[in-house]
Write an enzyme that holds these catalytic residues in place. Structure first.
Site, PDB file in Angstrom:
ATOM      1  CD1 TRP A 323      -2.966   1.434   0.884  1.00 37.49           C
ATOM      2  CD2 TRP A 323      -1.333   2.284   2.047  1.00 37.49           C
ATOM      3  NE1 TRP A 323      -3.345   2.606   1.105  1.00 37.49           N
ATOM      4  CE2 TRP A 323      -2.525   3.296   1.855  1.00 37.49           C
ATOM      5  CE3 TRP A 323      -0.358   2.796   2.837  1.00 37.49           C
ATOM      6  CZ2 TRP A 323      -2.576   4.423   2.405  1.00 37.49           C
ATOM      7  CZ3 TRP A 323      -0.266   4.123   3.587  1.00 37.49           C
ATOM      8  CH2 TRP A 323      -1.336   4.870   3.166  1.00 37.49           C
ATOM      9  CG  HIS A 324       3.641   2.283   3.250  1.00 43.92           C
ATOM     10  ND1 HIS A 324       2.651   1.426   4.249  1.00 43.92           N
ATOM     11  CD2 HIS A 324       3.177   3.398   3.866  1.00 43.92           C
ATOM     12  CE1 HIS A 324       2.219   1.687   5.289  1.00 43.92           C
ATOM     13  NE2 HIS A 324       2.749   3.071   5.200  1.00 43.92           N
ATOM     14  N   GLY A 325       3.696   1.933  -1.339  1.00 44.09           N
ATOM     15  CA  GLY A 325       4.443   1.914  -2.867  1.00 44.09           C
ATOM     16  C   GLY A 325       4.676   0.859  -3.633  1.00 44.09           C
TER      17      GLY A 325
END
Lengths: 470, 307
Positions: A323-325
């Site tokens: 989700w963060h990248g």
């Protein structure tokens, strides 16, 4: 629009000047909030407001359809998941996915050259997607009654303080607040101002002044140093990320207070955590609880036995990392935290350590070492760089090399100030110094005033908030 | 009065008091700025002599001094701090030229760092202005006094306040043609680090070089005269070249093949500061005159040889 920019200051001044005019009519309030939020979002790239409106329409109408056709709730939920996650996958992960397929196929000897989509990543798309999913899933679970007015829903989704980088507000928390008229109380205004000052100070003075050292270290500017040199360098991203994001959240909460709303706490002194479970209860709380409620628990949580619990944990953290990248460093960061939690569950090592003398100190130290190592992976440009830096962190051969040549006076000043501050707080908690209430208020007032001046005159080179990219 | 309003009022008073005190005291200011930074985007379509590069060009080239030797021209120094030759920057240089003019000249200050990926495409003053024009333009160009008043302090002030006996002379004079005449004592800490460390980031990028050469080729084919030079002082750049295997002679050959002219200067002639990173204001004037003379000579050589 960045909170730490001149256009935002002008925007906020006009918004709060006009906001009292909309204290009576709910529809006018929602309309004004939605319009202001669209302007806030469009400042970055006006084309993506259609994506925001489109996502909102999908969630709103699927939510209403679920209420009207309870028998089709499941298929409607599936439709919402496909549409929202599909959009997120397309914009954020399409190139990452095709690139990895290409690498995999080339390892098998198959040559495939896919065209890169190279789509721009819409600002805050991950946050917007999660807000929409919260709304639809809560209705599906019967925990939320869908609102019948689109403006009501859209003002929740687009409310500018949390639109781009959270905190992720649950519809059940914010929708009822949006149904109340009236203005912020004096107490809310004071709390809001305090939070905003603290947030701007964290972002502009602390995070932005740590940024040059962090950027230099991770762009290869920094010369090879010894172990202590690298521990000093890697301490900076740990604090930079924390101050950057918690600063953003503080400003968002402060702005909400000034509108008369309440946003939940998102950071609760995470580096003081004694266990990883505790850490995730203190770090980005709104995201952690989102993953807990919508991924971990539906996968069975810890109620279906140890193995199933650990499986659910790993899936949750791998997804959280992704989700963060769209990059392997983020996924590995998630995996490392899943590993830490698995070891913690299996051994309860902190409990054992706390029984020995100076155990508390040892636990804090070991926690920090592990969290710092994970941040190195999170911040690294690629896995090779992460491996190189982590190897340096545990290279005992020449611990003091170049320690006196640490490259940034500002960063070192800030890091030592933070340590000093933490020690002072610890002493204060032990009530060695007993301030009276009035004295404490005076000191707080003076500190806040100094922070405002520092945010203006000691600010670092302004940049976007780190979490904007997520 | 409520606590909230009281805090807002006290904070505003403190900001004003500190700002005024800072401008009254050179000890609190360190770097004194004079003049207004021009909005260089306003030059679009107006120039026929453009100087481009990083802070070495921005502080080292006075267009007025060049023109005094070269002859009349509408000249501007379009250099930015930490700037490299990225595609956005190259495109903006093209836009500055008035293509209706018979004589069009672009002079590029090329050093190792201007050819690095980082300086070209990631982080430099031009990109900051390009990506965030409202804020930068509004404060720096439209409201220069407000900008100066609210400008963040150099953290070096703190170390400096502890040593009041130390000498200092730090100023920058912003000229309307883009030249920033400056001199700074004490030197910036970052600039006086060992050259090897300072240029650690200056890993030249083949992509940036190819893009620059393509653009030079395009300019020369459109009748634009392109000159390149390694802006003095060159000490740290030379170290950078050696560290990362960059071949300056090979680059100059390719640059000339693209139709441009390379100019050479004797480094030791010019006084510099910031540990050999920038030319002093007086040295910049001498260098600019030399630069003008050198361009003039090359143009004469070209016309003599019938090109």
């Amino acid at each position: 629009m960045l909170f730490n920019s001149l256009p935002f200051l002008i925007f906020a001044a006009i918004f709060f000047l006009l906001w009292p005019c909309f204290r009576k009519s709910l529809h006018a309030r929602w309309g004004f909030l939605s319009l202001a939020s669209l302007l806030f979002y469009a400042w970055w790239d006006w084309r993506f407001i259609f994506l925001l409106i489109g996502s909102g329409l999908v969630a709103f109408y699927i939510g209403r359809a679920m209420a009207k056709m309870p028998g089709r709730r499941k298929s409607l939920l599936l439709l919402a998941l496909i549409l929202h996650l599909g959009l997120l996958l397309l914009f954020k992960y399409a190139d990452f996915f095709t690139e990895n397929v290409r690498v995999f196929l080339s390892a098998l000897g198959v040559s495939w050259q896919p065209n890169r989509l190279a789509l721009p990543l819409p600002l805050g798309i991950s946050f917007i997607t999660f807000e929409c999913l919260s709304y639809v899933i809560d209705i599906y679970r019967g925990k939320l009654v869908p609102t019948s007015r689109f403006l009501h829903f859209f003002s929740f989704l687009s409310l500018f303080p949390h639109l781009i980088a959270g905190p992720i507000i649950r519809p059940a928390d914010l929708l009822p607040q949006l149904e109340k008229t009236g203005l912020a109380t004096e107490e809310q205004k004071w709390r809001g101002l305090r939070l905003m000052i603290l947030g701007f100070f964290k972002k502009m003075v602390l995070a932005d002044n740590l940024a040059p050292l962090v950027n230099a270290a991770f762009q290869g500017d920094t010369p090879d140093g010894g172990m202590l040199f690298w521990w000093l360098v890697t301490t900076s991203p740990a604090f930079q990320i924390y101050f950057d994001f918690s600063g953003y959240t503080d400003i968002a909460r402060g702005l909400a207070n000034w509108m008369g709303f309440e946003f939940p706490l998102n950071f609760d002194q995470p580096y003081r955590a004694k266990t990883f479970r505790d850490f995730w209860g203190r770090w980005h709380i709104s995201l952690s609880t989102w993953f807990r409620d919508y991924v971990y628990i539906p996968l069975g949580g810890s109620k279906r036995g140890t193995v199933a619990g650990i499986f659910a944990l790993w899936i949750t953290f791998l997804l959280s990392g992704a989700w963060h990248g769209a990059g392997w460093t983020f996924i590995l960061w998630g995996a490392l935290h899943a590993f830490y939690l698995t070891v913690e569950r299996a051994t309860s090592w902190q409990k054992h350590l706390l029984k020995i003398p100076a155990g508390g100190f040892l636990v804090t130290l070991l926690m920090i070492v592990q969290i710092w190592v994970a941040w190195v992976i999170f911040r690294a440009e690629n896995l090779d760089q992460a491996g190189h830096i982590i190897a340096r962190l545990f290279d005992f051969r020449s611990p003091f090399t170049r320690i006196t040549e640490a490259p940034n006076f500002r960063a070192i000043t800030i890091i030592f100030s933070i340590v000093f501050w933490e020690v002072a707080r610890a002493l204060h908690r032990r009530k060695w110094i007993n301030w009276g209430r009035r004295r404490r208020e005076q000191i707080e007032f003076a500190l806040l005033a100094v922070m405002v001046v520092a945010a203006i005159y000691l600010r670092g080179a302004g940049g976007a908030f780190i979490y904007f990219q997520f | 009065m409520t606590k909230t309003n009281k805090l807002l009022l006290v904070s505003t008073c403190l900001i004003l008091a500190f700002g005024i005190a800072r401008h009254q005291s050179r000890r609190l200011q360190l770097l004194v700025s004079y003049g207004t930074k021009p909005d260089k985007r306003e030059w679009r379509g107006r120039l026929n002599l453009v100087f481009a590069g990083n802070s070495k060009v921005e502080r080292g080239v006075s267009p007025a001094a060049v023109v005094s030797v070269l002859g009349p021209a509408r000249a501007g120094n379009f250099a930015y701090s930490a700037c490299g030759f990225g595609s956005n920057y190259l495109a903006e240089i093209s836009r500055l030229l008035d293509m209706n003019q018979q004589e069009k000249i672009i002079v590029l200050g090329i050093s190792v760092s201007t050819l690095s990926e980082r300086n070209a495409n990631l982080d430099n003053e031009f990109l900051r202005m390009y990506r965030n024009p409202y804020q930068v333009e509004l404060l720096e160009s439209r409201l220069p006094r407000v900008y100066d008043f609210l400008k963040p302090m150099d953290w070096g002030v703190f170390g400096y306040l502890l040593k009041p006996s130390k000498k200092y002379t730090s100023f920058e004079i912003r000229h309307a043609d883009g030249w920033e005449a400056s001199w700074r004592i004490p030197e910036l800490r970052i600039q006086v680090q060992k050259p090897r460390e300072r240029v650690g980031y200056a890993r030249v990028s083949d992509k940036v070089i190819q893009k620059l050469l393509q653009q030079v080729n395009m300019w020369t084919s459109q009748g634009v005269e392109v000159f390149g030079f390694d802006a003095p002082p060159q000490t740290m750049e030379r170290v950078g070249s050696k560290s990362y295997g960059f071949d300056p002679d090979g680059f100059i050959q390719d640059f000339q093949k693209a139709g441009a002219v390379w100019l050479k200067f004797e480094d030791s002639k010019y006084h510099s500061y910031d540990g050999g990173a920038h030319l002093r204001n007086d040295a910049a004037l001498i260098f600019s005159t030399d630069l003008g003379r050198s361009i003039k000579d090359k143009k004469l050589e070209r016309s003599d040889s019938g090109k």
